[in-house]
Write an enzyme that holds these catalytic residues in place. Structure first.
Site, PDB file in Angstrom:
ATOM      1  N   THR A  68      79.229 -51.121  36.469  1.00  0.00           N
ATOM      2  CA  THR A  68      79.245 -52.413  37.156  1.00  0.00           C
ATOM      3  C   THR A  68      80.309 -52.368  38.255  1.00  0.00           C
ATOM      4  O   THR A  68      80.992 -51.361  38.431  1.00  0.00           O
ATOM      5  CB  THR A  68      79.621 -53.543  36.182  1.00  0.00           C
ATOM      6  OG1 THR A  68      81.019 -53.454  35.905  1.00  0.00           O
ATOM      7  CG2 THR A  68      78.844 -53.443  34.885  1.00  0.00           C
ATOM      8  N   LYS A 123      85.647 -49.211  40.873  1.00  0.00           N
ATOM      9  CA  LYS A 123      86.969 -48.812  41.405  1.00  0.00           C
ATOM     10  C   LYS A 123      88.079 -49.783  41.033  1.00  0.00           C
ATOM     11  O   LYS A 123      89.245 -49.523  41.306  1.00  0.00           O
ATOM     12  CB  LYS A 123      86.904 -48.780  42.937  1.00  0.00           C
ATOM     13  CG  LYS A 123      86.139 -47.633  43.502  1.00  0.00           C
ATOM     14  CD  LYS A 123      86.238 -47.638  45.009  1.00  0.00           C
ATOM     15  CE  LYS A 123      85.033 -48.147  45.728  1.00  0.00           C
ATOM     16  NZ  LYS A 123      83.719 -47.806  45.439  1.00  0.00           N
ATOM     17  N   GLU A 134      85.564 -40.131  38.729  1.00  0.00           N
ATOM     18  CA  GLU A 134      85.243 -39.264  39.869  1.00  0.00           C
ATOM     19  C   GLU A 134      84.449 -39.995  40.943  1.00  0.00           C
ATOM     20  O   GLU A 134      84.666 -39.825  42.140  1.00  0.00           O
ATOM     21  CB  GLU A 134      84.469 -38.032  39.368  1.00  0.00           C
ATOM     22  CG  GLU A 134      84.003 -37.058  40.417  1.00  0.00           C
ATOM     23  CD  GLU A 134      85.146 -36.445  41.210  1.00  0.00           C
ATOM     24  OE1 GLU A 134      85.455 -36.989  42.272  1.00  0.00           O
ATOM     25  OE2 GLU A 134      85.728 -35.445  40.749  1.00  0.00           O
ATOM     26  N   LEU A 177      80.501 -36.430  44.848  1.00  0.00           N
ATOM     27  CA  LEU A 177      81.240 -35.256  45.362  1.00  0.00           C
ATOM     28  C   LEU A 177      82.453 -34.958  44.484  1.00  0.00           C
ATOM     29  O   LEU A 177      83.147 -35.883  44.063  1.00  0.00           O
ATOM     30  CB  LEU A 177      81.735 -35.527  46.791  1.00  0.00           C
ATOM     31  CG  LEU A 177      80.678 -35.692  47.870  1.00  0.00           C
ATOM     32  CD1 LEU A 177      81.351 -36.045  49.202  1.00  0.00           C
ATOM     33  CD2 LEU A 177      79.871 -34.410  48.023  1.00  0.00           C
ATOM     34  N   LYS A 221      89.927 -46.397  48.067  1.00  0.00           N
ATOM     35  CA  LYS A 221      89.659 -44.969  47.843  1.00  0.00           C
ATOM     36  C   LYS A 221      90.857 -44.103  48.211  1.00  0.00           C
ATOM     37  O   LYS A 221      91.236 -43.190  47.468  1.00  0.00           O
ATOM     38  CB  LYS A 221      88.428 -44.541  48.638  1.00  0.00           C
ATOM     39  CG  LYS A 221      87.135 -45.095  48.058  1.00  0.00           C
ATOM     40  CD  LYS A 221      85.960 -44.818  48.957  1.00  0.00           C
ATOM     41  CE  LYS A 221      84.668 -45.298  48.313  1.00  0.00           C
ATOM     42  NZ  LYS A 221      83.571 -45.343  49.260  1.00  0.00           N
TER      43      LYS A 221
END
Ligand code: ADP
Ligand code: ASP
Ligand code: MG
Length: 815
Positions: free
Chosen positions: A555, A579, A606, A613, A682
């Site tokens: 989610t 995140k 990841e 990636l 990120k």
């Protein structure tokens, strides 16, 4: 002579008794047979309940008696031809009348003495053996019924009497030495004292009756016929993967049964061991299966551990205090008190400092033991040499058993690390000097998980079962489930991982199946599930208490992210593409990392950067191998890259954004991407994984959106504002194009500082040709100082994100 024993479930009803007859008839003529039978399945429990109710003056006992009466009479009617029923029925009725009188007696005096209780319990076996012998006779077997009370003689310790072997052996030798019948049917469990009172040999004691007779007559074999195909590597009711042990030594069998393998009553081995009589455990319902052979010299074991068993309802009793050190006789007194109180000790540990002694006992003895020990050491406790005895309940013992364990190093290490990884708390440990057994005391609630963990570790050729709990079955979740289904076979065969999805939840419904959800029709199953709730979901995952559990968050919810700590604290791994947690406050991020270390539960994300990636994993490997990250330069937003690769002077900016959203490349709220927040998160995660304690406020962000667009409340308002400011975006494009540059949204990290923003990228830059929704990351490290380490590829999309989650699951599985 052969001795065959049939347990309660083998004689539970008429149909089953017919199978027993087939087994006995199949052997007729080979040898004389002694057939020892238990009460019909469940009858001993019913008798106990009836006696207990009667002794409490609860008239309900009569209802239980009627049940018992009907069950026995019906069985006679189902087994015997009508013509030969009357003799058997009248005998059974007479016996039942006596039983009723005994129960009435208990009701009238409001008490059952142990002596009366044994008389009451004896009727289970007396009735079953009589009925079975009559049925065998009617079926043409040359049969006689022999009451074991004239064969097995005991003392008067009612409930669990001790056998007088000298008398018993003589009686058995005499009787069986002269009996002419082919088949002698004998009630198990029941015996008599020298004075002729009925006694019993302890619950499960029919096995023992059979072994006593086998020993006395020097039988060629003792066959224990039950409801499972032998002695298993663990209780098959708790461990699905358990399998039959074909060969086992007397000592191993004794040890396993002593530690809870109920299939064999612990004292059973003793009488046959002395004479070297082989014991076969067989399945009445699958007579063609080999079962287990227990004997002196077994075939060389291929594995050091033969079996794993457990005993429930254990309490730990510890005596501690400085007054114990160096004073002899304390242990002697301690064990003396327990022995005087008839308290059986299942496990003993004493630290070499002699500061404490700790014993495992049956929970039912706990209060009695606590009182007795405190009284015996009253003086030492009053003078503070010893602490009052401490007790802990609701525990269990699990034990690894195997004759060959002594010649293998590291078994206890493997045992305790496997348990530790699954958060099974170990309260005490004991290893016998024979090294045939390593036992541990654990919480009762962890038994099933512990047995399965150990079974997997020692018996399943290292196929590891991963139990997955999936929250979120949208785009990514659905793809993820598809991939698991496709790869299942490969994972099992090549990676020795058995991946099972145990729970699924979306925002409306949740569905659990402890045995693994079928991924072919999970959508229908989920629709049938219960109403979804995040806390209930967590509670269920926790209480299922399965080994190698992994919670997967697909989610983007902050409420779900807030539950990770709870999972980690229960040693449940967390794999997430969300995140929010890893880019939340540094304190929370490091707490989750800390919990992951402390509870041995991987916390993997990841897919937070670059979808599938291998960016975070690469970074972790660099750092772990001693490299140092000096600088990171990256294009980390698949969505922004898609937007700026498609934006030109022909298509308005807002339309390109709409297209990106329609193709699934943006967050549900595209402002999160366009404002740069997503890229900030990120680069923050990459900086943290490189070892820097940064927070989101530390990241510089020069937004390219007009302020008004940033301030909008809804997605619709946001689009409206993009339309309104079309010229603003055209201007941005023209400015870059006029210099021959392309627009890229770049994240950077250098000298401990991070920033994000739109940049003009010239032709010769590695970012210039970055196509579609691709991501690129350049790591400049001590080792990669001139030429950076580069990771590049598709950085958005459900399929690649799902494969990244999958890769994390495999990492968690190999942890
Ligand atoms: P019976 O009525 O035939 O005497 P029991 O119920 O006493 O049968 O014993 C058989 C049961 O023992 C099995 O159904 C199984 O649940 C239990 N059991 C526990 N541990 C083991 C084990 N290691 N192997 C086989 N059975 C076991
Ligand atoms: N019927 C007794 C019991 O249930 C003895 C036995 O079945 O072995 O414990
Ligand atoms: Mg039994």
């Amino acid at each position: 002579m052969k001795v065959l024993k049939f347990g309660g479930s083998s004689v539970a009803d008429a149909e089953r008794i017919k199978s027993v007859k087939d087994i006995v008839a199949g052997k007729a003529g080979e040898n004389k047979q002694v057939v020892v039978v238990s009460a019909f399945g469940g009858v001993t429990d019913l008798l106990l309940q009836a006696a207990e109710k009667a002794s409490r003056r609860d008239e309900e006992y009569t209802r239980l008696f009627t049940q018992l009466e009907e069950r026995h009479l019906n069985t006679v009617q189902q087994l015997l031809p009508i013509a030969s029923q009357s003799k058997t029925l009248s005998h059974v009725k007479r016996e039942l009348n006596t039983l009723e009188t005994l129960l009435e007696g208990a009701f009238l005096i409001g008490e059952t003495t142990p002596k009366l209780l044994d008389s009451i319990l004896s009727y289970g076996e007396l009735l079953s053996s009589y009925i079975i012998s009559q049925y065998f006779g009617a079926e043409g077997l040359d049969t006689i019924h022999k009451d074991s009370r004239s064969l097995v003689i005991t003392d008067e310790r009612y409930g669990c009497a001790t056998v007088d072997f000298t008398t018993t052996n003589t009686l058995c030798e005499t009787y069986f030495g002269t009996v002419t019948y082919d088949v002698v049917v004998v009630p198990g469990f029941v015996a008599a004292s020298a004075a002729g009172n009925s006694t019993t040999l302890g619950r499960g004691g029919s096995d023992y009756t059979a072994a006593i007779i086998a020993g006395a007559v020097n039988a060629s074999v003792l066959e224990i016929w039950t409801d499972v195909s032998g002695m298993y590597t663990a209780n098959p009711k708790l461990v699905k993967q358990a399998f039959t042990i074909p060969d086992i030594s007397y000592e191993e069998a004794m040890e396993l049964s002593h530690f809870g393998a109920k299939v064999l009553y612990p004292p059973t081995i003793q009488p046959v061991l002395l004479k070297g009589i082989p014991v076969h455990i067989r399945n009445t319902f699958k007579p063609d299966q080999q079962g287990t052979s227990i004997r002196k010299n077994t075939n060389g074991a291929t594995r050091p551990v033969r079996g794993i068993s457990h005993v429930d309802h254990i309490a730990l009793l510890s005596l501690e205090g400085s007054g114990m050190v160096g004073i002899s006789g304390i242990s002697k007194r301690f064990f003396g008190v327990l022995s005087d109180g008839d308290i059986n000790v299942a496990l003993i540990t004493q630290a070499s400092s002699e500061h404490s002694i700790c014993v495992g006992i049956a929970q039912s003895d706990m209060e009695k033991a606590e009182k007795a020990v405190n009284e015996a050491f009253e003086y030492e406790i009053a003078s503070r040499k010893l602490n009052p005895v401490s007790v802990e309940s609701d525990l269990a013992i699990i034990a690894l058993v195997g004759d060959n364990m002594k010649s293998h190093q590291g078994l206890s290490g493997k045992m305790f690390s496997a348990l530790g990884q699954n958060n099974v708390n170990i309260r005490a440990i004991a290893q016998g000097a024979s090294e045939r057994n390593i036992s541990a005391v654990i919480n009762k609630a962890d038994v099933k998980k512990a047995l399965n963990t150990l079974h997997e570790r020692f018996f399943e050729d290292h196929v590891k079962q991963l139990n997955i709990f999936v929250m979120g079955v949208g785009n990514v979740g659905e793809k993820f489930l598809q991939q698991i289904e496709r790869q299942k076979k490969y994972l099992r065969e090549k990676l020795k991982l058995n991946v099972r999805v145990v729970a699924l939840s979306n925002s409306r419904r949740m569905y659990f199946d402890e045995n693994g959800i079928s991924l072919k029709n999970w959508k229908e199953l989920l629709e049938q599930g219960e109403t979804a709730h995040i806390d209930t979901f967590f509670e269920k995952v926790r209480s299922l208490n399965l080994r190698n559990s992994i919670f997967v968050d697909n989610t983007a919810s902050d409420v779900v992210a807030a539950t990770y700590a709870g999972y980690l604290e229960n040693s449940i791994a967390v794999v997430t593409c969300n995140k929010i947690a890893s880019s939340s406050g540094y304190e929370n991020y490091s707490l989750l990392k800390e919990l992951s270390r402390k509870y041995n539960a991987p916390f993997l994300f990841e897919t937070n950067v670059g979808a599938g990636l291998p960016i975070i994993d690469t970074l972790k490997n660099l750092v772990a191998s001693g490299d140092k990250v000096n600088k990171i330069q990256a294009v980390l937003s698949g969505s922004l890259n898609f937007v700026f690769n498609n934006f030109d002077d022909k298509t308005p900016f807002d339309e390109v954004v709409r297209q990106a959203q329609a193709e699934g490349y943006t967050e549900p709220d595209p402002k999160i991407d366009l404002s740069g927040i997503d890229v900030m998160r990120k680069i923050l995660i990459l900086a943290r994984e490189s070892g820097y304690a940064l927070d989101i406020e530390d990241i510089a962000n020069e937004p390219f959106l007009p302020e008004e667009s940033l301030d909008t409340g809804t997605v619709d308002d946001f689009y409206a504002s993009l339309v309104k400011h079309r010229t603003h975006f055209e201007h941005i494009y023209q400015e870059a194009a006029s210099k021959g540059c392309r627009l890229k949204y770049v994240a950077g990290f250098e000298d401990g500082k991070a920033s994000v923003g739109l940049q003009h990228i010239p032709k010769d830059h590695p970012f210039y040709n970055l196509e579609g929704k691709d991501n690129i990351v350049l790591f400049f490290t001590e080792r990669y100082s001139d030429q950076p380490l580069l990771v590049k590829g598709a950085g958005a999309g459900a399929d690649v994100t799902a494969s990244g989650i999958f890769a994390d699951i495999i990492r968690a599985g190999n942890f």
